[in-house]
Enzyme design. Structure first.
Site, PDB file in Angstrom:
ATOM      1  N   ASN A 203       0.842  -1.188   0.000  1.00 41.90           N
ATOM      2  CA  ASN A 203       0.000   0.000   0.000  1.00 41.90           C
ATOM      3  C   ASN A 203       0.883   1.244   0.000  1.00 41.90           C
ATOM      4  O   ASN A 203       1.911   1.301   0.658  1.00 41.90           O
ATOM      5  CB  ASN A 203      -0.991  -0.002   1.170  1.00 41.90           C
ATOM      6  CG  ASN A 203      -0.366  -0.075   2.539  1.00 41.90           C
ATOM      7  OD1 ASN A 203       0.604  -0.798   2.755  1.00 41.90           O
ATOM      8  ND2 ASN A 203      -0.918   0.639   3.490  1.00 41.90           N
ATOM      9  N   ILE A 204       0.456   2.212  -0.792  1.00 43.50           N
ATOM     10  CA  ILE A 204       1.173   3.474  -0.936  1.00 43.50           C
ATOM     11  C   ILE A 204       0.177   4.594  -0.637  1.00 43.50           C
ATOM     12  O   ILE A 204      -0.761   4.807  -1.399  1.00 43.50           O
ATOM     13  CB  ILE A 204       1.754   3.644  -2.359  1.00 43.50           C
ATOM     14  CG1 ILE A 204       2.588   2.431  -2.766  1.00 43.50           C
ATOM     15  CG2 ILE A 204       2.542   4.955  -2.461  1.00 43.50           C
ATOM     16  CD1 ILE A 204       3.801   2.160  -1.905  1.00 43.50           C
ATOM     17  N   GLU A 205       0.373   5.256   0.494  1.00 41.80           N
ATOM     18  CA  GLU A 205      -0.554   6.294   0.917  1.00 41.80           C
ATOM     19  C   GLU A 205      -0.161   7.660   0.351  1.00 41.80           C
ATOM     20  O   GLU A 205       0.942   7.855  -0.139  1.00 41.80           O
ATOM     21  CB  GLU A 205      -0.602   6.362   2.443  1.00 41.80           C
ATOM     22  CG  GLU A 205      -1.180   5.121   3.060  1.00 41.80           C
ATOM     23  CD  GLU A 205      -1.252   5.176   4.568  1.00 41.80           C
ATOM     24  OE1 GLU A 205      -1.832   4.245   5.144  1.00 41.80           O
ATOM     25  OE2 GLU A 205      -0.734   6.127   5.194  1.00 41.80           O
TER      26      GLU A 205
ATOM     27  N   CYS B 118      -4.008   0.669  -2.595  1.00 38.84           N
ATOM     28  CA  CYS B 118      -3.886  -0.525  -1.760  1.00 38.84           C
ATOM     29  C   CYS B 118      -2.839  -1.480  -2.321  1.00 38.84           C
ATOM     30  O   CYS B 118      -2.498  -1.441  -3.507  1.00 38.84           O
ATOM     31  CB  CYS B 118      -5.226  -1.250  -1.692  1.00 38.84           C
ATOM     32  SG  CYS B 118      -6.553  -0.280  -0.967  1.00 38.84           S
TER      33      CYS B 118
ATOM     34  N   GLU C  12      -3.121  -4.665  -2.864  1.00 36.78           N
ATOM     35  CA  GLU C  12      -3.692  -5.571  -3.853  1.00 36.78           C
ATOM     36  C   GLU C  12      -3.723  -4.929  -5.233  1.00 36.78           C
ATOM     37  O   GLU C  12      -3.322  -5.531  -6.229  1.00 36.78           O
ATOM     38  CB  GLU C  12      -5.125  -5.966  -3.465  1.00 36.78           C
ATOM     39  CG  GLU C  12      -5.237  -6.612  -2.116  1.00 36.78           C
ATOM     40  CD  GLU C  12      -5.498  -5.625  -0.981  1.00 36.78           C
ATOM     41  OE1 GLU C  12      -4.733  -4.648  -0.813  1.00 36.78           O
ATOM     42  OE2 GLU C  12      -6.477  -5.826  -0.252  1.00 36.78           O
TER      43      GLU C  12
ATOM     44  N   CYS D 239     -10.467  -4.370   0.308  1.00 31.15           N
ATOM     45  CA  CYS D 239     -11.559  -3.388   0.264  1.00 31.15           C
ATOM     46  C   CYS D 239     -12.403  -3.610  -0.991  1.00 31.15           C
ATOM     47  O   CYS D 239     -12.050  -4.386  -1.883  1.00 31.15           O
ATOM     48  CB  CYS D 239     -10.987  -1.970   0.296  1.00 31.15           C
ATOM     49  SG  CYS D 239     -10.210  -1.444  -1.242  1.00 31.15           S
TER      50      CYS D 239
ATOM     51  N   CYS E 288     -10.637  -2.924  -4.345  1.00 37.76           N
ATOM     52  CA  CYS E 288      -9.727  -4.006  -4.726  1.00 37.76           C
ATOM     53  C   CYS E 288     -10.495  -5.220  -5.233  1.00 37.76           C
ATOM     54  O   CYS E 288     -10.096  -5.858  -6.211  1.00 37.76           O
ATOM     55  CB  CYS E 288      -8.846  -4.391  -3.549  1.00 37.76           C
ATOM     56  SG  CYS E 288      -7.593  -3.134  -3.187  1.00 37.76           S
TER      57      CYS E 288
END
Length: 148
Positions: free
Chosen positions: A50-52, A61, A63, A95, A98
């Protein structure tokens, strides 16, 4: 628990690789690292984290990071997905976004396995996580119509 049709050794490998991918997470806002390992039809494994972003809607996310990486390399058929959430106390599934993206490339029977630790995993399928997949239902209806 679903009947998963991939060997436990492969699940263990995917779990290990997803755990390593979680170490590459960029999650300074949620402090919730996630790693994913996507098994492709040819046996290749692609990982994602995940890369915020401070504009949280722009976060990606783990996935989807794995799916987008695989798709951008020309892969379109996926066989299994393992998601690791090492900081959670319980298994956290993918989620809705995804799940929607996964159904673009994988059939309902695709194994989706998730959890924080190897001894605390949920074994499911994409169809169990996303039971009313209109994309595939519409495609099936079109196939039925065209076969008449």
């Amino acid at each position: 628990m679903s009947k998963i049709k991939i060997p436990q050794e492969k699940i263990n490998e995917l779990f290990r690789m997803a755990s390593e991918a979680a170490g590459n997470s960029y999650s300074p806002y949620s402090h919730f690292p996630v790693g994913a390992a996507l098994l492709l039809e040819d046996g290749t494994i692609v990982t994602g984290a995940n890369i915020e972003n401070r504009s949280f809607g722009l976060t990606n996310c783990a996935e989807r990071s794995a799916v987008f990486t695989a798709a951008s390399q020309g892969y379109r058929s996926f066989s299994a997905l393992v998601i690791v959430t090492p900081e959670s106390a319980y298994p956290v599934g993918p989620c809705g976004a995804c799940r929607q993206v996964l159904t673009e490339f994988a059939p309902a029977e695709t194994p989706v396995i998730f959890g924080p630790k190897a001894d605390n995993l949920v074994y499911s399928t994409l169809g169990e996580l996303y039971p009313y997949d209109s994309l595939h239902e519409l495609a099936s209806a079109k196939d039925l119509k065209n076969s008449k």
